[in-house]
Design an enzyme around this catalytic site. Structure first.
Site, PDB file in Angstrom:
ATOM      1  N   SER A  86      79.033  64.124 -16.284  1.00 10.81           N
ATOM      2  CA  SER A  86      79.150  62.662 -16.274  1.00 10.81           C
ATOM      3  C   SER A  86      78.038  62.006 -15.462  1.00 10.81           C
ATOM      4  O   SER A  86      77.853  62.333 -14.286  1.00 10.81           O
ATOM      5  CB  SER A  86      80.474  62.236 -15.623  1.00 10.81           C
ATOM      6  OG  SER A  86      81.545  62.580 -16.417  1.00 10.81           O
TER       7      SER A  86
ATOM      8  N   HIS B  73      78.679  60.271 -21.371  1.00  9.02           N
ATOM      9  CA  HIS B  73      78.316  61.542 -21.994  1.00  9.02           C
ATOM     10  C   HIS B  73      77.657  61.257 -23.342  1.00  9.02           C
ATOM     11  O   HIS B  73      78.260  60.628 -24.202  1.00  9.02           O
ATOM     12  CB  HIS B  73      79.561  62.402 -22.235  1.00  9.02           C
ATOM     13  CG  HIS B  73      80.144  62.980 -20.997  1.00  9.02           C
ATOM     14  ND1 HIS B  73      79.915  64.260 -20.604  1.00  9.02           N
ATOM     15  CD2 HIS B  73      80.929  62.426 -20.055  1.00  9.02           C
ATOM     16  CE1 HIS B  73      80.538  64.495 -19.469  1.00  9.02           C
ATOM     17  NE2 HIS B  73      81.169  63.391 -19.112  1.00  9.02           N
TER      18      HIS B  73
ATOM     19  N   HIS C 222      85.902  67.475 -22.806  1.00 11.94           N
ATOM     20  CA  HIS C 222      86.830  67.839 -21.733  1.00 11.94           C
ATOM     21  C   HIS C 222      88.216  68.136 -22.308  1.00 11.94           C
ATOM     22  O   HIS C 222      88.624  67.513 -23.284  1.00 11.94           O
ATOM     23  CB  HIS C 222      86.981  66.685 -20.737  1.00 11.94           C
ATOM     24  CG  HIS C 222      85.693  66.217 -20.150  1.00 11.94           C
ATOM     25  ND1 HIS C 222      84.829  65.411 -20.843  1.00 11.94           N
ATOM     26  CD2 HIS C 222      85.119  66.450 -18.949  1.00 11.94           C
ATOM     27  CE1 HIS C 222      83.767  65.167 -20.085  1.00 11.94           C
ATOM     28  NE2 HIS C 222      83.911  65.780 -18.936  1.00 11.94           N
TER      29      HIS C 222
ATOM     30  N   TYR D 137      90.943  67.103 -21.308  1.00 15.33           N
ATOM     31  CA  TYR D 137      91.804  65.914 -21.340  1.00 15.33           C
ATOM     32  C   TYR D 137      91.560  65.038 -22.566  1.00 15.33           C
ATOM     33  O   TYR D 137      92.339  64.135 -22.859  1.00 15.33           O
ATOM     34  CB  TYR D 137      91.664  65.080 -20.059  1.00 15.33           C
ATOM     35  CG  TYR D 137      90.283  64.518 -19.789  1.00 15.33           C
ATOM     36  CD1 TYR D 137      89.750  63.483 -20.557  1.00 15.33           C
ATOM     37  CD2 TYR D 137      89.508  65.013 -18.745  1.00 15.33           C
ATOM     38  CE1 TYR D 137      88.490  62.965 -20.319  1.00 15.33           C
ATOM     39  CE2 TYR D 137      88.246  64.506 -18.490  1.00 15.33           C
ATOM     40  CZ  TYR D 137      87.742  63.485 -19.289  1.00 15.33           C
ATOM     41  OH  TYR D 137      86.493  62.993 -19.042  1.00 15.33           O
ATOM     42  N   GLU D 138      90.483  65.320 -23.306  1.00 16.57           N
ATOM     43  CA  GLU D 138      90.212  64.494 -24.490  1.00 16.57           C
ATOM     44  C   GLU D 138      91.097  64.875 -25.671  1.00 16.57           C
ATOM     45  O   GLU D 138      91.303  64.076 -26.579  1.00 16.57           O
ATOM     46  CB  GLU D 138      88.745  64.623 -24.914  1.00 16.57           C
ATOM     47  CG  GLU D 138      87.781  63.993 -23.926  1.00 16.57           C
ATOM     48  CD  GLU D 138      86.340  64.270 -24.297  1.00 16.57           C
ATOM     49  OE1 GLU D 138      85.901  63.796 -25.363  1.00 16.57           O
ATOM     50  OE2 GLU D 138      85.651  64.966 -23.535  1.00 16.57           O
TER      51      GLU D 138
ATOM     52  N   ALA E 276      80.404  66.036 -12.230  1.00 15.99           N
ATOM     53  CA  ALA E 276      80.693  65.081 -11.170  1.00 15.99           C
ATOM     54  C   ALA E 276      82.036  65.485 -10.582  1.00 15.99           C
ATOM     55  O   ALA E 276      82.927  65.910 -11.310  1.00 15.99           O
ATOM     56  CB  ALA E 276      80.757  63.670 -11.739  1.00 15.99           C
TER      57      ALA E 276
ATOM     58  N   MET F 299      87.358  67.664 -13.378  1.00 16.00           N
ATOM     59  CA  MET F 299      88.089  67.788 -14.642  1.00 16.00           C
ATOM     60  C   MET F 299      87.331  68.592 -15.693  1.00 16.00           C
ATOM     61  O   MET F 299      87.604  68.459 -16.886  1.00 16.00           O
ATOM     62  CB  MET F 299      88.390  66.386 -15.189  1.00 16.00           C
ATOM     63  CG  MET F 299      89.097  65.466 -14.204  1.00 16.00           C
ATOM     64  SD  MET F 299      89.334  63.824 -14.911  1.00 16.00           S
ATOM     65  CE  MET F 299      89.813  62.884 -13.453  1.00 16.00           C
ATOM     66  N   SER F 300      86.385  69.408 -15.268  1.00 13.47           N
ATOM     67  CA  SER F 300      85.576  70.125 -16.272  1.00 13.47           C
ATOM     68  C   SER F 300      85.156  71.495 -15.760  1.00 13.47           C
ATOM     69  O   SER F 300      85.740  72.032 -14.827  1.00 13.47           O
ATOM     70  CB  SER F 300      84.332  69.297 -16.616  1.00 13.47           C
ATOM     71  OG  SER F 300      83.445  69.256 -15.523  1.00 13.47           O
TER      72      SER F 300
ATOM     73  N   ASN G   2      82.559  60.810  -5.069  1.00 19.03           N
ATOM     74  CA  ASN G   2      83.554  60.077  -4.275  1.00 19.03           C
ATOM     75  C   ASN G   2      84.276  61.042  -3.346  1.00 19.03           C
ATOM     76  O   ASN G   2      84.292  62.249  -3.594  1.00 19.03           O
ATOM     77  CB  ASN G   2      84.597  59.414  -5.199  1.00 19.03           C
ATOM     78  CG  ASN G   2      85.272  60.415  -6.121  1.00 19.03           C
ATOM     79  OD1 ASN G   2      84.691  60.788  -7.153  1.00 19.03           O
ATOM     80  ND2 ASN G   2      86.452  60.858  -5.759  1.00 19.03           N
TER      81      ASN G   2
ATOM     82  N   HIS H 278      86.425  55.774 -13.044  1.00 20.80           N
ATOM     83  CA  HIS H 278      85.354  56.418 -13.799  1.00 20.80           C
ATOM     84  C   HIS H 278      84.049  55.630 -13.637  1.00 20.80           C
ATOM     85  O   HIS H 278      82.953  56.185 -13.676  1.00 20.80           O
ATOM     86  CB  HIS H 278      85.756  56.527 -15.278  1.00 20.80           C
ATOM     87  CG  HIS H 278      84.796  57.323 -16.118  1.00 20.80           C
ATOM     88  ND1 HIS H 278      84.416  58.602 -15.796  1.00 20.80           N
ATOM     89  CD2 HIS H 278      84.122  57.001 -17.265  1.00 20.80           C
ATOM     90  CE1 HIS H 278      83.545  59.045 -16.711  1.00 20.80           C
ATOM     91  NE2 HIS H 278      83.353  58.090 -17.606  1.00 20.80           N
TER      92      HIS H 278
HETATM   93  N1  HPA Z   1      88.787  63.923  -9.159  1.00 27.19           N
HETATM   94  C1  HPA Z   1      88.618  64.545 -10.335  1.00 27.19           C
HETATM   95  N2  HPA Z   1      87.509  64.471 -11.034  1.00 27.19           N
HETATM   96  C2  HPA Z   1      86.500  63.753 -10.533  1.00 27.19           C
HETATM   97  C3  HPA Z   1      86.599  63.081  -9.309  1.00 27.19           C
HETATM   98  C4  HPA Z   1      87.808  63.187  -8.575  1.00 27.19           C
HETATM   99  O1  HPA Z   1      87.982  62.613  -7.491  1.00 27.19           O
HETATM  100  N3  HPA Z   1      85.415  62.456  -9.105  1.00 27.19           N
HETATM  101  C5  HPA Z   1      84.630  62.739 -10.171  1.00 27.19           C
HETATM  102  N4  HPA Z   1      85.277  63.537 -11.029  1.00 27.19           N
END
Ligand code: HPA
Length: 268
Positions: free
Chosen positions: A25, A56, A78, A80-81, A108, A203-204, A227, A239
């Site tokens: 991402s 993406h 991903h 989750y998609e 990310a 998440m990946s 973050n 996001h």
């Molecule tokens: N959690 C999960 N996935 C992420 C995060 C997070 O804080 N930041 C970027 N991708």
């Protein structure tokens, strides 16, 4: 799969990259640095994913990066998609089919450590699969019992660390924990993740690492911290923030990869 391998081999016109890079991402800008680029939208490659996540791009770009032949997957799909943890399998099989033997994944991620703030880059040393699923579920051969004792290749990790030192970029190291998403974690889940030994959450990547090991590829992976994880800083996660902050750490990661490629480190 054979169709996609043949198509790609033809389009690459003699270029035979052994290294593939998957861009996470907000990290897509690296693809602009590929020279003699051949760009093929995933839609033209049978089996490749249709990534629907903003940030993406969804194209394979082959060419040279820092003097080395590479193939870049700009955009991934991903879990989750769609709920399919093996959705990247055909794409990775095609890469292996054209002779790729080394895969570098980027993503990310949220940090669990205040000494690893947004903008940091973390070399993934190991992972925790907290998703409850596995991309090899349903694989019927005994090859499904893939060993993951050293999933993240020692030689590649050493080379990336050396490249970071040469580039003057701080490279953190840690454990990445895969949550399915797409909702972000709760503060309680982040406390749990820390207790279980995670340094970053995302998440990946983990399903791709498992698939790549299954296919016999050497793997390395880096997270760009966008973050502090849930509950560690004021304000809600989003996001938008991921996409905004990723290019910052992505620039640092690009410096590491540039050094890594110039050193010819992937071939070692
Ligand atoms: N959690 C999960 N996935 C992420 C995060 C997070 O804080 N930041 C970027 N991708």
């Amino acid at each position: 799969m054979k169709q996609a391998v043949d198509l790609l081999t033809e389009r690459l016109n003699g270029l035979a990259p052994r290294l593939a890079l998957v861009l996470g991402s907000g990290l897509g800008s690296l693809v602009e640095q590929v020279t003699d680029a051949v760009r093929i939208p995933y839609g033209e490659l049978p089996g490749f994913p249709h990534s629907g996540v903003s940030g993406h791009a969804g194209a394979l770009v082959a060419g040279h990066l820092s003097g080395q032949p590479v193939v870049v997957l700009a955009g991934r799909t991903h879990y989750y998609e769609h709920g399919n943890p093996a959705a990247m399998r055909p794409a990775l099989e095609v890469l292996a089919g054209i002779g790729v033997d080394t895969l570098i994944l980027t993503n990310a991620a949220g940090s669990l450590r205040t000494d690893m703030p947004p903008g940091s880059v973390m070399l993934i040393e190991d992972h925790i699969n907290f998703s409850g699923t596995n991309p090899l579920i349903g694989e019927s051969t005994d090859r499904r019992f893939v060993g993951l004792s050293e999933a993240y290749d020692r030689g590649l990790r050493d080379a990336l660390e050396a490249a970071a030192a040469e580039a003057g970029v701080r490279l953190h190291k840690g454990i990445y924990m895969w949550f399915s998403g797409p909702s972000f974690e709760t503060p309680a889940e982040i406390r749990m993740a820390r207790t279980l030994g995670a340094d970053a959450v995302g998440m990946s990547t983990v399903p791709e690492v498992i698939l790549a090991r299954f296919l016999g590829l050497r793997v390395a992976a880096c997270s760009v911290i966008t973050n502090l994880a849930a509950g560690m800083a004021a304000g809600e996660l989003s996001h938008e923030e991921t996409k905004d902050v990723a290019p910052r750490g992505g620039g640092e990661l690009a410096k590491i990869l540039d050094r890594f490629l110039r050193d010819g480190a992937a071939g070692r």
